[in-house]
Design an enzyme around this catalytic site. Structure first.
Site, PDB file in Angstrom:
ATOM      1  N   LYS A  50     -16.508  54.963  25.451  1.00 42.58           N
ATOM      2  CA  LYS A  50     -17.959  55.139  25.565  1.00 42.58           C
ATOM      3  C   LYS A  50     -18.285  55.736  26.929  1.00 42.58           C
ATOM      4  O   LYS A  50     -17.683  55.357  27.935  1.00 42.58           O
ATOM      5  CB  LYS A  50     -18.646  53.776  25.401  1.00 42.58           C
ATOM      6  CG  LYS A  50     -20.136  53.764  25.700  1.00 42.58           C
ATOM      7  CD  LYS A  50     -20.939  54.536  24.682  1.00 42.58           C
ATOM      8  CE  LYS A  50     -22.428  54.606  25.040  1.00 42.58           C
ATOM      9  NZ  LYS A  50     -23.159  55.573  24.204  1.00 42.58           N
ATOM     10  N   SER A  51     -19.247  56.644  26.967  1.00 37.49           N
ATOM     11  CA  SER A  51     -19.639  57.232  28.251  1.00 37.49           C
ATOM     12  C   SER A  51     -19.957  56.131  29.248  1.00 37.49           C
ATOM     13  O   SER A  51     -20.854  55.312  29.026  1.00 37.49           O
ATOM     14  CB  SER A  51     -20.868  58.124  28.079  1.00 37.49           C
ATOM     15  OG  SER A  51     -20.533  59.301  27.401  1.00 37.49           O
ATOM     16  N   SER A  75     -30.928  56.626  19.819  1.00 42.01           N
ATOM     17  CA  SER A  75     -31.289  56.718  21.226  1.00 42.01           C
ATOM     18  C   SER A  75     -30.731  55.471  21.902  1.00 42.01           C
ATOM     19  O   SER A  75     -31.471  54.545  22.250  1.00 42.01           O
ATOM     20  CB  SER A  75     -32.802  56.810  21.414  1.00 42.01           C
ATOM     21  OG  SER A  75     -33.077  56.953  22.800  1.00 42.01           O
ATOM     22  N   LEU A  78     -27.018  54.988  26.631  1.00 41.54           N
ATOM     23  CA  LEU A  78     -25.779  54.729  27.384  1.00 41.54           C
ATOM     24  C   LEU A  78     -25.503  53.242  27.638  1.00 41.54           C
ATOM     25  O   LEU A  78     -25.169  52.850  28.770  1.00 41.54           O
ATOM     26  CB  LEU A  78     -25.787  55.500  28.717  1.00 41.54           C
ATOM     27  CG  LEU A  78     -25.800  57.024  28.605  1.00 41.54           C
ATOM     28  CD1 LEU A  78     -25.970  57.655  29.994  1.00 41.54           C
ATOM     29  CD2 LEU A  78     -24.513  57.522  27.952  1.00 41.54           C
ATOM     30  N   ASN A 132     -19.672  63.878  30.465  1.00 37.32           N
ATOM     31  CA  ASN A 132     -20.757  64.070  29.503  1.00 37.32           C
ATOM     32  C   ASN A 132     -21.923  64.761  30.196  1.00 37.32           C
ATOM     33  O   ASN A 132     -22.591  64.161  31.039  1.00 37.32           O
ATOM     34  CB  ASN A 132     -21.156  62.688  28.962  1.00 37.32           C
ATOM     35  CG  ASN A 132     -22.219  62.747  27.890  1.00 37.32           C
ATOM     36  OD1 ASN A 132     -22.777  63.810  27.611  1.00 37.32           O
ATOM     37  ND2 ASN A 132     -22.507  61.611  27.285  1.00 37.32           N
ATOM     38  N   CYS A 135     -26.133  63.785  27.443  1.00 37.61           N
ATOM     39  CA  CYS A 135     -26.807  62.651  26.783  1.00 37.61           C
ATOM     40  C   CYS A 135     -28.312  62.898  26.743  1.00 37.61           C
ATOM     41  O   CYS A 135     -28.936  63.081  27.790  1.00 37.61           O
ATOM     42  CB  CYS A 135     -26.520  61.338  27.513  1.00 37.61           C
ATOM     43  SG  CYS A 135     -27.428  59.962  26.752  1.00 37.61           S
ATOM     44  N   ASN A 199     -22.667  67.428  21.503  1.00 41.31           N
ATOM     45  CA  ASN A 199     -23.331  66.144  21.470  1.00 41.31           C
ATOM     46  C   ASN A 199     -24.389  66.193  20.359  1.00 41.31           C
ATOM     47  O   ASN A 199     -24.576  67.223  19.708  1.00 41.31           O
ATOM     48  CB  ASN A 199     -23.975  65.854  22.833  1.00 41.31           C
ATOM     49  CG  ASN A 199     -24.079  64.358  23.115  1.00 41.31           C
ATOM     50  OD1 ASN A 199     -24.384  63.583  22.210  1.00 41.31           O
ATOM     51  ND2 ASN A 199     -23.843  63.967  24.345  1.00 41.31           N
ATOM     52  N   SER A 200     -25.068  65.098  20.149  1.00 43.84           N
ATOM     53  CA  SER A 200     -26.109  65.086  19.116  1.00 43.84           C
ATOM     54  C   SER A 200     -27.164  66.150  19.423  1.00 43.84           C
ATOM     55  O   SER A 200     -27.315  66.579  20.569  1.00 43.84           O
ATOM     56  CB  SER A 200     -26.761  63.702  19.060  1.00 43.84           C
ATOM     57  OG  SER A 200     -27.303  63.364  20.318  1.00 43.84           O
ATOM     58  N   GLY A 255     -20.865  66.370  12.340  1.00 45.40           N
ATOM     59  CA  GLY A 255     -20.950  66.527  10.898  1.00 45.40           C
ATOM     60  C   GLY A 255     -19.646  66.390  10.143  1.00 45.40           C
ATOM     61  O   GLY A 255     -19.567  66.778   8.966  1.00 45.40           O
ATOM     62  N   THR A 277     -20.783  60.053  13.481  1.00 51.47           N
ATOM     63  CA  THR A 277     -21.640  59.331  12.531  1.00 51.47           C
ATOM     64  C   THR A 277     -20.832  58.729  11.379  1.00 51.47           C
ATOM     65  O   THR A 277     -21.029  57.565  11.004  1.00 51.47           O
ATOM     66  CB  THR A 277     -22.742  60.272  11.993  1.00 51.47           C
ATOM     67  OG1 THR A 277     -23.605  60.630  13.082  1.00 51.47           O
ATOM     68  CG2 THR A 277     -23.572  59.612  10.915  1.00 51.47           C
TER      69      THR A 277
END
Ligand code: SIN
Length: 316
Positions: A50-51, A75, A78, A132, A135, A199-200, A255, A277
């Site tokens: 994880k970041s 959302s 972090l 990253n 974010c 990223n998203s 995706g 996801t």
């Protein structure tokens, strides 16, 4: 041989060979040590944490993740145990398992990122940083990767703080001028060995018709989109940076829920592929399923290795 065991999904990059091409996207199954170990001991070929921020963070208020028919909006903000936790994991990591460990870093300031990079360098571990730059979920903190001047300054500073190869996680870009401008910046950094795209897609809005409401609490409902929503954008970013960053590796992210999307990412030029996801919804068993589907698709197409089709996407 014409069976699945003849299909080679291994990936050689960053001076090592990993046993497959799939691993987790940072943020998913990687906040707790138990989650990281579950990924490592699954069919994933690498692990990313994880970041991390310098100090631990609770993250944004709940609800901060919402599943939809087409993927997800989040959302998270972090939430993480702080850099020391992930460094400690990196000290104890079983590198002998042949699966590289990546540490995602997302300092709240440039100085925080530099402290983490210098500390990691001093530890002398084989873990590889993925910084990253993207974010979208910390209120008041813009995505660094959309600010080309600040990104330039950051990469110059990273080069001084970290002596080895590293990568960055980029936000999605949507315009050829931005692909070119960012590639021009990235190409000035030879030790920047890989970029993870994407990223998203930040600051989407998912609306629930029944309640006439947003679906997550932070930022009045704005959040990063993942899953089916982002596949075409992720593929565009992988393909464009694959063409614009010779000598660097592209990690595809966005995706991927079956072997088919993993194949698309590699065809577009990805060296390795992260799962976000889908991993969140299915758990680490997803890696074995997706790898088997990818191998079956390759077998049907007559490809024995990823090299046979990587980056060979045709245009019309
Ligand atoms: C988050 O924690 O908000 C997600 C991390 C990211 O999108 O970079």
């Amino acid at each position: 041989m014409s069976d699945l065991s003849s299909i080679d999904l291994s990936v050689s990059w960053l001076g090592q060979t990993m046993p497959g091409c799939l691993y987790n996207a940072s943020g998913v199954w990687c906040r707790e040590e138990a989650e990281l170990e579950a990924v490592r001991t699954s069919a994933a070929a690498a692990v990313i944490s994880k970041s991390a921020t310098l100090s631990a963070r609770e993250g944004n208020p709940e609800p901060r993740y919402h599943r939809t028919a087409l993927g997800s909006i989040n959302s998270m903000g972090l939430p993480n145990h702080g850099f020391a936790y992930y460094l400690d994991y990196a000290r104890r990591y079983d590198y002998g398992c042949g699966k590289p460990l990546f540490l995602s870093l997302s300092g709240m300031t440039l100085d925080d990122n530099l402290i983490m990079l210098r500390t990691l360098a001093a530890a002398g571990l084989p873990a590889i940083p993925e910084v990253n730059l993207s974010c979208p979920n910390v209120p008041g903190k813009p995505q660094l990767g959309y600010d080309f001047v600040t990104t330039t300054e950051a990469l110059n500073a990273f080069d001084r703080a970290w002596p080895g190869r590293y990568g960055v996680k980029l936000p999605p870009y949507f315009d050829p001028a931005h692909f070119a401008a960012m590639a021009d910046i990235l190409n000035r950094h030879p030790r920047l060995a890989f970029v993870t795209c994407i990223n998203s897609i930040g600051n989407g809005l998912v609306v629930d018709v029944d309640s006439e409401s947003v679906t997550i609490k932070p930022k009045d409902g704005l959040g990063g989109l993942g899953g089916d929503y982002v596949l075409p954008t992720a593929l565009a970013n992988v393909r464009e940076f694959y063409r614009l960053l010779p000598g660097k590796d592209i990690v595809g992210c966005g995706g991927v829920k079956s072997g088919k999307e993993a194949f698309m990412h590699i065809l577009a030029g990805a060296r390795a592929v992260q799962v976000g996801t889908c991993l969140h919804h299915e758990g680490p068993a997803a890696f074995a399923r997706i790898a088997a589907e990818l191998a079956a698709l390759m077998l049907a197409k007559g490809y024995r290795s990823l090299e046979a089709f990587r980056g060979k996407l045709r245009t019309l």
